[in-house]
Design a protein around this motif. Sequence first.
Motif, PDB file in Angstrom:
ATOM      1  N   LEU A   1      -8.924 -35.485 -53.585  1.00 33.69           N
ATOM      2  CA  LEU A   1      -8.122 -36.382 -52.754  1.00 33.69           C
ATOM      3  C   LEU A   1      -6.645 -36.067 -52.891  1.00 33.69           C
ATOM      4  CD1 LEU A   1      -8.111 -38.726 -50.794  1.00 33.69           C
ATOM      5  CD2 LEU A   1      -8.108 -40.299 -52.750  1.00 33.69           C
ATOM      6  N   ARG A   2      -6.193 -35.791 -54.118  1.00 31.08           N
ATOM      7  CA  ARG A   2      -4.772 -35.487 -54.288  1.00 31.08           C
ATOM      8  C   ARG A   2      -4.397 -34.192 -53.570  1.00 31.08           C
ATOM      9  NH1 ARG A   2      -3.782 -34.310 -60.623  1.00 31.08           N
ATOM     10  NH2 ARG A   2      -5.156 -36.131 -60.759  1.00 31.08           N
ATOM     11  N   LYS A   3      -5.287 -33.188 -53.628  1.00 30.86           N
ATOM     12  CA  LYS A   3      -5.021 -31.924 -52.943  1.00 30.86           C
ATOM     13  C   LYS A   3      -4.857 -32.158 -51.451  1.00 30.86           C
ATOM     14  CE  LYS A   3      -6.910 -27.222 -52.438  1.00 30.86           C
ATOM     15  NZ  LYS A   3      -6.984 -27.171 -50.965  1.00 30.86           N
ATOM     16  N   GLN A   4      -5.753 -32.967 -50.893  1.00 32.15           N
ATOM     17  CA  GLN A   4      -5.699 -33.280 -49.465  1.00 32.15           C
ATOM     18  C   GLN A   4      -4.405 -33.998 -49.102  1.00 32.15           C
ATOM     19  OE1 GLN A   4      -9.048 -35.670 -48.174  1.00 32.15           O
ATOM     20  NE2 GLN A   4      -7.831 -36.621 -46.569  1.00 32.15           N
ATOM     21  N   ARG A   5      -4.039 -34.978 -49.913  1.00 27.12           N
ATOM     22  CA  ARG A   5      -2.841 -35.766 -49.606  1.00 27.12           C
ATOM     23  C   ARG A   5      -1.562 -34.985 -49.854  1.00 27.12           C
ATOM     24  NH1 ARG A   5      -4.830 -41.666 -52.047  1.00 27.12           N
ATOM     25  NH2 ARG A   5      -6.242 -42.158 -50.303  1.00 27.12           N
ATOM     26  N   ILE A   6      -1.517 -34.190 -50.917  1.00 24.94           N
ATOM     27  CA  ILE A   6      -0.333 -33.365 -51.171  1.00 24.94           C
ATOM     28  C   ILE A   6      -0.115 -32.394 -50.012  1.00 24.94           C
ATOM     29  CG2 ILE A   6       0.599 -31.501 -52.609  1.00 24.94           C
ATOM     30  CD1 ILE A   6      -0.612 -32.967 -55.031  1.00 24.94           C
ATOM     31  N   GLU A   7      -1.181 -31.740 -49.559  1.00 26.06           N
ATOM     32  CA  GLU A   7      -1.065 -30.810 -48.433  1.00 26.06           C
ATOM     33  C   GLU A   7      -0.568 -31.530 -47.181  1.00 26.06           C
ATOM     34  OE1 GLU A   7      -4.908 -29.038 -48.066  1.00 26.06           O
ATOM     35  OE2 GLU A   7      -4.599 -27.620 -49.719  1.00 26.06           O
ATOM     36  N   LYS A   8      -1.115 -32.710 -46.935  1.00 22.32           N
ATOM     37  CA  LYS A   8      -0.750 -33.475 -45.729  1.00 22.32           C
ATOM     38  C   LYS A   8       0.718 -33.892 -45.755  1.00 22.32           C
ATOM     39  CE  LYS A   8      -1.745 -37.890 -43.438  1.00 22.32           C
ATOM     40  NZ  LYS A   8      -2.619 -39.098 -43.430  1.00 22.32           N
ATOM     41  N   TYR A   9       1.148 -34.521 -46.842  1.00 25.60           N
ATOM     42  CA  TYR A   9       2.497 -35.074 -46.886  1.00 25.60           C
ATOM     43  C   TYR A   9       3.555 -33.995 -47.109  1.00 25.60           C
ATOM     44  CZ  TYR A   9       0.042 -39.541 -47.195  1.00 25.60           C
ATOM     45  OH  TYR A   9      -0.770 -40.620 -46.951  1.00 25.60           O
ATOM     46  N   ALA A  10       3.228 -32.962 -47.869  1.00 30.76           N
ATOM     47  CA  ALA A  10       4.179 -31.862 -48.055  1.00 30.76           C
ATOM     48  C   ALA A  10       4.433 -31.152 -46.733  1.00 30.76           C
ATOM     49  CB  ALA A  10       3.665 -30.882 -49.098  1.00 30.76           C
ATOM     50  N   ALA A  11       3.375 -30.970 -45.944  1.00 32.82           N
ATOM     51  CA  ALA A  11       3.542 -30.341 -44.628  1.00 32.82           C
ATOM     52  C   ALA A  11       4.384 -31.228 -43.713  1.00 32.82           C
ATOM     53  CB  ALA A  11       2.173 -30.075 -44.005  1.00 32.82           C
ATOM     54  N   ALA A  12       4.142 -32.537 -43.771  1.00 33.55           N
ATOM     55  CA  ALA A  12       4.890 -33.464 -42.914  1.00 33.55           C
ATOM     56  C   ALA A  12       6.387 -33.389 -43.208  1.00 33.55           C
ATOM     57  CB  ALA A  12       4.380 -34.884 -43.115  1.00 33.55           C
ATOM     58  N   PHE A  13       6.744 -33.241 -44.494  1.00 36.13           N
ATOM     59  CA  PHE A  13       8.153 -33.190 -44.886  1.00 36.13           C
ATOM     60  C   PHE A  13       8.690 -31.766 -45.009  1.00 36.13           C
ATOM     61  CE2 PHE A  13       7.577 -37.564 -46.899  1.00 36.13           C
ATOM     62  CZ  PHE A  13       8.345 -38.203 -45.937  1.00 36.13           C
ATOM     63  N   GLU A  14       7.883 -30.776 -44.588  1.00 30.02           N
ATOM     64  CA  GLU A  14       8.290 -29.373 -44.642  1.00 30.02           C
ATOM     65  C   GLU A  14       8.681 -28.969 -46.071  1.00 30.02           C
ATOM     66  OE1 GLU A  14      11.374 -29.377 -41.619  1.00 30.02           O
ATOM     67  OE2 GLU A  14       9.919 -28.778 -40.091  1.00 30.02           O
ATOM     68  N   MET A  15       7.897 -29.443 -47.032  1.00 33.17           N
ATOM     69  CA  MET A  15       8.175 -29.188 -48.445  1.00 33.17           C
ATOM     70  C   MET A  15       7.203 -28.187 -49.072  1.00 33.17           C
ATOM     71  SD  MET A  15      10.799 -30.685 -49.905  1.00 33.17           S
ATOM     72  CE  MET A  15      10.335 -30.922 -51.631  1.00 33.17           C
ATOM     73  N   THR A  16       6.197 -27.763 -48.350  1.00 37.48           N
ATOM     74  CA  THR A  16       5.173 -26.894 -48.931  1.00 37.48           C
ATOM     75  C   THR A  16       5.745 -25.646 -49.614  1.00 37.48           C
ATOM     76  OG1 THR A  16       3.603 -27.680 -47.255  1.00 37.48           O
ATOM     77  CG2 THR A  16       3.011 -25.688 -48.479  1.00 37.48           C
ATOM     78  N   PRO A  17       6.676 -24.920 -48.986  1.00 34.07           N
ATOM     79  CA  PRO A  17       7.186 -23.701 -49.641  1.00 34.07           C
ATOM     80  C   PRO A  17       7.971 -23.982 -50.920  1.00 34.07           C
ATOM     81  CG  PRO A  17       7.670 -23.693 -47.280  1.00 34.07           C
ATOM     82  CD  PRO A  17       7.214 -25.065 -47.621  1.00 34.07           C
ATOM     83  N   ALA A  18       8.445 -25.218 -51.096  1.00 33.25           N
ATOM     84  CA  ALA A  18       9.297 -25.541 -52.246  1.00 33.25           C
ATOM     85  C   ALA A  18       8.540 -26.187 -53.400  1.00 33.25           C
ATOM     86  CB  ALA A  18      10.427 -26.485 -51.811  1.00 33.25           C
ATOM     87  N   LEU A  19       7.245 -26.400 -53.256  1.00 29.67           N
ATOM     88  CA  LEU A  19       6.503 -27.110 -54.296  1.00 29.67           C
ATOM     89  C   LEU A  19       6.450 -26.344 -55.616  1.00 29.67           C
ATOM     90  CD1 LEU A  19       3.465 -28.693 -52.387  1.00 29.67           C
ATOM     91  CD2 LEU A  19       5.614 -29.764 -53.095  1.00 29.67           C
ATOM     92  N   GLY A  20       6.556 -25.038 -55.563  1.00 22.89           N
ATOM     93  CA  GLY A  20       6.540 -24.239 -56.783  1.00 22.89           C
ATOM     94  C   GLY A  20       7.897 -24.088 -57.440  1.00 22.89           C
ATOM     95  N   ASP A  21       8.947 -24.640 -56.822  1.00 26.48           N
ATOM     96  CA  ASP A  21      10.302 -24.526 -57.364  1.00 26.48           C
ATOM     97  C   ASP A  21      10.612 -25.686 -58.305  1.00 26.48           C
ATOM     98  OD1 ASP A  21      10.567 -22.349 -55.684  1.00 26.48           O
ATOM     99  OD2 ASP A  21      11.615 -23.476 -54.111  1.00 26.48           O
ATOM    100  N   LEU A  22      11.529 -25.442 -59.248  1.00 23.85           N
ATOM    101  CA  LEU A  22      11.978 -26.521 -60.127  1.00 23.85           C
ATOM    102  C   LEU A  22      12.694 -27.591 -59.311  1.00 23.85           C
ATOM    103  CD1 LEU A  22      13.421 -24.567 -63.203  1.00 23.85           C
ATOM    104  CD2 LEU A  22      11.363 -25.997 -63.156  1.00 23.85           C
ATOM    105  N   ILE A  23      12.445 -28.837 -59.654  1.00 22.10           N
ATOM    106  CA  ILE A  23      13.083 -29.942 -58.938  1.00 22.10           C
ATOM    107  C   ILE A  23      14.597 -29.912 -59.128  1.00 22.10           C
ATOM    108  CG2 ILE A  23      13.256 -32.469 -58.839  1.00 22.10           C
ATOM    109  CD1 ILE A  23      10.251 -32.573 -59.441  1.00 22.10           C
ATOM    110  N   SER A  24      15.051 -29.348 -60.236  1.00 24.56           N
ATOM    111  CA  SER A  24      16.499 -29.229 -60.460  1.00 24.56           C
ATOM    112  C   SER A  24      17.187 -28.391 -59.393  1.00 24.56           C
ATOM    113  CB  SER A  24      16.780 -28.640 -61.844  1.00 24.56           C
ATOM    114  OG  SER A  24      16.191 -27.358 -61.978  1.00 24.56           O
ATOM    115  N   SER A  25      16.420 -27.553 -58.699  1.00 24.85           N
ATOM    116  CA  SER A  25      16.996 -26.712 -57.645  1.00 24.85           C
ATOM    117  C   SER A  25      17.011 -27.418 -56.286  1.00 24.85           C
ATOM    118  CB  SER A  25      16.211 -25.401 -57.519  1.00 24.85           C
ATOM    119  OG  SER A  25      14.916 -25.631 -56.966  1.00 24.85           O
ATOM    120  N   TYR A  26      16.411 -28.613 -56.210  1.00 27.31           N
ATOM    121  CA  TYR A  26      16.302 -29.329 -54.937  1.00 27.31           C
ATOM    122  C   TYR A  26      17.627 -29.987 -54.551  1.00 27.31           C
ATOM    123  CZ  TYR A  26      11.111 -29.243 -55.106  1.00 27.31           C
ATOM    124  OH  TYR A  26       9.789 -28.876 -55.140  1.00 27.31           O
TER     125      TYR A  26
END
Length: 242
Positions: free
Chosen positions: A113-138
């Motif tokens: 369920l988390r995989k499904q929701r992370i994919e859904k919401y990350a795509a909605a916010f155009e965040m998918t490419p940045a999920l592997g980056d440190l949050i300090s770089s955001y």
Amino acid sequence: MQQNILEIRNFSKVYTGGKKAVDGLDLTVAPGDIFGFIGHNGAGKTTTIRAIVGVMDFENGSIVVDGHDVKQEPVAAKSKIAYIPDKPDVYEYITGIQYLNYMADIFGVGKDLRKQRIEKYAAAFEMTPALGDLISSYSHGMKQKISLIAAFLHHPKLLILDEPFIGLDPIAAIRLKEMMAELCASGSAIFFSSHVLMMVERLCNKIAIIKGGKLITSGATEVVLGDSSLEEIFVEVSQVNE
């Protein structure tokens, strides 16, 4: 009959020195509500929100979230809530995906369920490419987005948002509105504070205005507004007793 998502009864908070931040507040938020909670800085909004989410103790009144008293059943109440403050406090030295998995673990969201929701919401916010980056770089906006994704992961019964659109680009703001509507359609509720009155007027089906710790008016948006705009109503009630 469905129980209310949030019930605040005779809530008062007095700070050291005798300053009464909130005085006898009564509010009810039902399933499906997007409830706008507005007032000047220092009106008592943040005090109320901090008490609801369990980070501020109080002596007078009661606050119940989805049937759980925040003082008597703090863990059960917090499990029903997601809270996004105006300045999200996010762990910076882990990656976005590590943070999301950590939050999913806390709220017991299963792996599929988390995989499904992370994919859904990350795509909605155009965040998918940045999920592997440190949050300090955001950027600030990206930190806001990762906080929002985390908040929606466990589909909270009560989502509390404080100035959620600050820092979001226009597309992200549209996606957030869609996600808010979807969450409320599933039977949850949103308690929403903002100084952008036009946004509150457009999004919220119920509104409450607080001033000096006291509730000035509350009810269905169309009833509170009548033939006026929220800006006009807010200015009018702000001038009472001044």
